[in-house]
Design a protein around this motif. Structure first.
Motif, PDB file in Angstrom:
ATOM      1  N   ARG A 704       0.834  -1.200   0.000  1.00 36.45           N
ATOM      2  CA  ARG A 704       0.000   0.000   0.000  1.00 36.45           C
ATOM      3  C   ARG A 704       0.872   1.255   0.000  1.00 36.45           C
ATOM      4  NH1 ARG A 704       0.510  -1.391   5.356  1.00 36.45           N
ATOM      5  NH2 ARG A 704       0.595   0.330   6.865  1.00 36.45           N
ATOM      6  N   LEU A 705       0.229   2.369  -0.295  1.00 33.95           N
ATOM      7  CA  LEU A 705       0.888   3.671  -0.330  1.00 33.95           C
ATOM      8  C   LEU A 705       0.409   4.495   0.857  1.00 33.95           C
ATOM      9  CD1 LEU A 705       0.400   4.350  -4.127  1.00 33.95           C
ATOM     10  CD2 LEU A 705       2.487   3.587  -3.009  1.00 33.95           C
ATOM     11  N   ASP A 706       1.302   5.331   1.350  1.00 39.25           N
ATOM     12  CA  ASP A 706       0.955   6.090   2.541  1.00 39.25           C
ATOM     13  C   ASP A 706       1.763   7.393   2.567  1.00 39.25           C
ATOM     14  OD1 ASP A 706      -0.012   6.830   5.017  1.00 39.25           O
ATOM     15  OD2 ASP A 706       1.491   5.693   6.122  1.00 39.25           O
ATOM     16  N   GLY A 707       1.077   8.503   2.855  1.00 39.16           N
ATOM     17  CA  GLY A 707       1.831   9.691   3.186  1.00 39.16           C
ATOM     18  C   GLY A 707       1.805  10.843   2.221  1.00 39.16           C
ATOM     19  N   ALA A 708       0.921  10.849   1.209  1.00 31.69           N
ATOM     20  CA  ALA A 708       0.896  11.999   0.295  1.00 31.69           C
ATOM     21  C   ALA A 708      -0.441  12.075  -0.414  1.00 31.69           C
ATOM     22  CB  ALA A 708       2.022  11.896  -0.718  1.00 31.69           C
ATOM     23  N   ASN A 709      -0.837  13.266  -0.780  1.00 33.87           N
ATOM     24  CA  ASN A 709      -2.018  13.494  -1.590  1.00 33.87           C
ATOM     25  C   ASN A 709      -1.601  13.937  -2.979  1.00 33.87           C
ATOM     26  OD1 ASN A 709      -3.797  12.904   0.457  1.00 33.87           O
ATOM     27  ND2 ASN A 709      -3.808  15.015   1.222  1.00 33.87           N
ATOM     28  N   ALA A 710      -2.440  13.609  -3.956  1.00 36.58           N
ATOM     29  CA  ALA A 710      -2.129  14.004  -5.335  1.00 36.58           C
ATOM     30  C   ALA A 710      -3.394  14.522  -5.979  1.00 36.58           C
ATOM     31  CB  ALA A 710      -1.597  12.807  -6.117  1.00 36.58           C
ATOM     32  N   GLY A 711      -3.474  15.798  -6.208  1.00 34.40           N
ATOM     33  CA  GLY A 711      -4.657  16.357  -6.835  1.00 34.40           C
ATOM     34  C   GLY A 711      -5.743  16.635  -5.813  1.00 34.40           C
ATOM     35  N   ALA A 712      -6.682  17.502  -6.158  1.00 36.43           N
ATOM     36  CA  ALA A 712      -7.711  17.933  -5.210  1.00 36.43           C
ATOM     37  C   ALA A 712      -8.663  16.805  -4.834  1.00 36.43           C
ATOM     38  CB  ALA A 712      -8.488  19.103  -5.810  1.00 36.43           C
ATOM     39  N   ASP A 713      -8.951  15.907  -5.799  1.00 33.84           N
ATOM     40  CA  ASP A 713      -9.956  14.875  -5.551  1.00 33.84           C
ATOM     41  C   ASP A 713      -9.350  13.475  -5.453  1.00 33.84           C
ATOM     42  OD1 ASP A 713     -11.997  16.798  -5.727  1.00 33.84           O
ATOM     43  OD2 ASP A 713     -11.944  16.677  -7.906  1.00 33.84           O
ATOM     44  N   THR A 714      -8.043  13.397  -5.372  1.00 33.74           N
ATOM     45  CA  THR A 714      -7.415  12.082  -5.411  1.00 33.74           C
ATOM     46  C   THR A 714      -6.494  11.905  -4.219  1.00 33.74           C
ATOM     47  OG1 THR A 714      -7.455  12.152  -7.804  1.00 33.74           O
ATOM     48  CG2 THR A 714      -6.005  10.534  -6.797  1.00 33.74           C
ATOM     49  N   THR A 715      -6.620  10.806  -3.545  1.00 34.42           N
ATOM     50  CA  THR A 715      -5.692  10.489  -2.461  1.00 34.42           C
ATOM     51  C   THR A 715      -5.041   9.142  -2.726  1.00 34.42           C
ATOM     52  OG1 THR A 715      -5.466  10.085  -0.109  1.00 34.42           O
ATOM     53  CG2 THR A 715      -7.554   9.451  -1.088  1.00 34.42           C
TER      54      THR A 715
END
Length: 829
Positions: A704-715
């Motif tokens: 899994r991925l953890d620790g960052a957001n990418a884009g306004a509607d995407t996590t």
């Protein structure tokens, strides 16, 4: 008269009986300790008769006429044994004893492997010296040429499905290992593939034939202490077939559905009577179509190998592989909308008839090992890899739009690309290995230096035709509804819609034609695979492999210096330097003679590509770092013929880059805080009883991925990584009847299971299908061997299951092949 006829008739009868009498050779194979050796190969030279010793070391040859015979005996780790046998008027009983052969445990792999089963005992890549896999404190799995042949496996994704935790990612030479994508193709400055233990890269866009391989090894986890910047999930090492000191020759013909035709030749043996020069030549030819529209493969493989062994102290080897292929680039299946995988047939392809992908690849290796004394040996190897590509393709980029700018979901907007690419790499390694003792502790010391350089020279280029046509003759990269007066429109099903630079593809019609491409308007695309580029890596390392009674310790330390040439071949050249220390600690303890417990800690380091460090991408970015914690059991059963490994692991990687999905800045990247993978794996492979080979794997992987957001509607947070199933496994078994009326007949069967996956990321709503369905594939095979000829019939995906092996988005999904069959004939002489 009667007195004369009686002796004559008696003499004639005895002569006839002697002429047609049938006798047996029976024997037992043992080592110097009188322990039975199982799965040893015994041949009668010139008779096309082969036997294998059973679990008690016994073997039998039947139906032999009186006369002289030459018997040859071979088993990995022991000296070959020859014996002349005279059959007169009775069966022959033999007792054969084998002596250890140091050549089979050489410090580098120059002499060919003589094992002829699914099991491989020795790895050179795991420690840079010959070491039994059970003693290496890290999971090393493999697929031998015997398993490849039995399954009819010819490409990498056919092969790696037999290894736990390895999953196909796309159609290309592209897999994930423990959830981490193993790419390393053209344009990469940190390839994740090894060729005979040396760093190389692959063409990526298609998979080459692999008829020249002895086996494929997967070193699990970040093996950076040995090889520098590599994938934290694992490293693939391709080991080529090496010359043997006994003559073997085979010709293989294959025919299958989709007009598949292949020919493979494998010749090996001594080139002179003293056996100081050995040779091997593998040739391959393929002409095959595909279940995918317009797709085909035409391939030629030439792979010679020479070994020069002037003395027991010096060995020199030369390997070369040349591959030329003609095909088309398959970008995958496009679907309506974003989620219905069944909205178009899996054969659908938006390519065009005039597309082409022509590639040439060569790999040339030279290696030397010289033993100065019983305690000191020098090893040196050099690999040159060259690649050339010429491409013209049509591919889908998104959906065409109407005058209001809304998607027309059955009309794929296309882009056309022309590309010429060349790339080269040079890899060199030299190291001293020494066997020493301090008291009761044995040391196998390695001190070495590595060099690697990867170059895209001036001369590569890419031109793209994309976007929409404007009335002034120029091209707009995208359609803006408020400026519709500037665009050219055309009639599509009674509606006027913006005219694209490249004709769109109607997914509902699925019709192909030979397009006129002269009117396309092209613009240069400075993609990573064509921009002149050079990277270098200098490394020094030291390793000590200690043995004390039942305990073995592996201690290693490596220092790497990475140099990326930003703006290579221009006056603005800038050298970006990065450095890293990589430790490695591992231990193996023999709980019982056949059960070893092991544990390891190792680290990884990957410098960020210098081209991603520019401000437009959001850089500069910190380098990627990783670590592995792993523990497990390595066991051997049935007289070392069957191995079983169970491992648990925890891998973490920091600072990996993903696209930020910013529509106003498509080059913008985001750096993930943690990239995690934890799981358990099981691998069982080997030879249980005479004629019975088996393989079983299982992997549970929470990646899994953890620790960052990418884009306004995407996590990205807490999402399972793309194309990384949590559960997967394989089972395969082959049995060949050893005696009786059905002797030589065999059957094989297998199951490959892949669990649910994520295509792209679940957070990217209305962009990609979030769910990749799991699947179960069944395969079967039949074999029949008579004298020197083997007939083989394989069926894959027996139930004709519709499935997808991977995917990116609605324009790039990768369906697996429907039911396929392959008929093979092999003549060995």
């Amino acid at each position: 008269m009667k007195n004369i006829l009686l002796p004559i008739c008696l003499f004639f009868t005895i002569g006839v009986q002697a002429t047609f009498a049938q006798y047996h050779i029976r024997g037992k194979v043992t080592d110097s300790q009188s322990t039975a050796i199982q799965a040893a190969t015994i041949k009668l030279i010139g008779q096309h008769k082969t036997a294998q010793s059973d679990q008690n070391g016994f073997f039998t040859f039947t139906d032999l006429k009186p006369g002289k015979y030459q018997l040859e005996l071979a088993y990995l780790g022991y000296q070959p044994h020859r014996k002349e046998i005279q059959i007169k008027d009775a069966d022959v009983q033999l007792s054969l004893q084998l002596e250890p052969d140091s050549r089979e445990l050489q410090t580098v792999e120059i002499m060919g492997r003589t094992e002829k089963s699914y099991k491989n005992s020795v790895s050179y890549a795991g420690t840079k010296v010959a070491a039994e896999i059970k003693d290496v404190p890290q999971s090393i799995q493999y697929v031998t040429k015997e398993l490849m042949a039995d399954q009819g496996a010819v490409r990498m994704t056919d092969i790696v499905k037999n290894v736990s935790g390895v999953n196909q990612y796309t159609f290309y030479d592209d897999v994930s290992i423990r959830g981490f994508r193993n790419q390393g193709g053209v344009g990469s400055n940190s390839s994740n593939q090894l060729f005979n233990g040396l760093r190389t890269f692959n063409g990526f866009w298609r998979q080459n034939l692999l008829n020249y391989l002895e086996r494929v090894e997967i070193i699990k986890g970040p093996a950076a202490a040995l090889f520098g910047n590599v994938n934290p999930g694992g490293t693939i090492n391709k080991v080529t077939k090496k010359p043997l000191d006994t003559a073997r020759r085979s010709i293989n013909l294959q025919m299958g559905n989709y007009n598949t035709l292949r020919t493979n030749l494998d010749f090996t043996g001594p080139a002179n009577s003293s056996k100081t020069v050995l040779y091997r030549l593998n040739l391959g030819y393929e002409n095959a179509n595909s279940f995918r529209d317009l797709m085909f493969d035409k391939n030629i493989v030439i792979a010679p190998s020479l070994s020069y062994v002037p003395s027991s102290n010096t060995r020199i080897n030369f390997d070369a592989v040349y591959n030329k292929s003609n095909s088309r680039l398959d970008r995958g299946q496009s679907i309506f909308g974003s989620n219905d995988l069944h909205s178009t047939p899996i054969s659908l392809n938006v390519a065009d008839i005039n597309d082409f992908l022509n590639e040439e690849t060569y790999l040339i290796t030279t290696s030397l090992t010289h033993r100065f004394s019983d305690k000191l040996t020098l090893n040196a190897s050099y690999l040159r890899t060259g690649y050339r590509q010429d491409l013209f393709e049509h591919r889908s980029t998104s959906f065409a739009v109407d005058k209001q700018g809304k998607n027309i979901e059955n009309l794929a907007l296309r882009r056309a690309s022309q590309r010429h690419n060349e790339q080269f790499s040079d890899s060199f390694t030299a190291y001293l290995s020494s066997n020493l003792h301090t008291g009761k502790v044995e040391h196998r010391l390695v001190l070495g230096y590595d060099y690697n350089a990867s170059t895209i020279p001036v001369g590569s280029s890419q031109m793209d035709a994309a976007g929409y046509r404007l009335k002034d003759g120029t091209i707009a990269s995208k359609y803006v509804a408020k400026d519709s007066a500037k665009y050219v429109f055309y009639n599509y099903k009674g509606k006027m819609i913006p005219m694209p630079n490249v004709p769109s593809f109607d997914l509902s019609k699925n019709e192909h034609s030979l397009l006129s491409v002269d009117g396309y308007v092209y613009a240069a695309n400075n993609t990573d695979v064509v921009v002149p580029f050079r990277s270098e890596q200098h490394s020094v390392y030291v390793q000590d492999y200690l043995s004390y009674k039942r305990l073995k310790l592996l201690l290693g330390l490596r220092w790497d210096s990475y140099i990326s040439h930003l703006n290579y071949s221009t006056p603005q050249l800038e050298k970006v330097r990065q450095h890293a220390f990589q430790p490695r600690i591992g231990a193996t303890y023999a709980i019982l003679d056949n059960i070893n417990a092991y544990a390891t800690y190792t680290t990884g380091y990957n410098p960020q590509d210098a081209r991603s460090q520019n401000p437009n991408a959001g850089g500069p970015f910190d380098p990627m770092t990783s670590y592995l914690l792993e523990a497990g059991l390595k066991t051997e059963w049935f007289g070392r013929r069957l191995s079983a490994t169970v491992s648990v692991y925890d891998i973490q990687q920091r600072n990996v880059l993903y696209n930020a999905l910013d529509p106003d800045n498509p080059d913008l990247l985001v750096q993930i805080g943690k990239d995690k993978s934890r799981g358990i794996e099981l691998d069982v492979v080997g030879y249980i009883a005479p004629g019975l080979n088996v393989l079983a794997t299982y992997a549970y992987n929470h990646a899994r991925l953890d620790g960052a957001n990418a884009g306004a509607d995407t996590t990205y947070n807490n999402q399972q990584k793309p194309n990384a199933p949590k559960n997967q496994g394989s089972v395969w078994a082959k049995y060949v009847v050893q005696q009786g009326a059905l002797k030589g007949f065999g059957i094989g069967s297998g199951v490959h299971v892949v669990g649910n996956r994520t295509f792209g990321f679940q957070g990217q709503k209305n962009i990609v299908p979030s769910h990749g369905p799991g699947y179960t594939l069944v395969s079967a095979a039949a074999y029949y061997t008579i004298n020197a000829i083997q007939l083989q019939f394989n069926v894959n995906n027996l139930t004709n299951r519709t499935h997808w092996v991977g995917g990116y988005d609605s324009s790039r999904l990768y369906p697996g092949s429907p039911r396929t069959w392959l008929f093979s004939t092999t003549y060995t002489f």
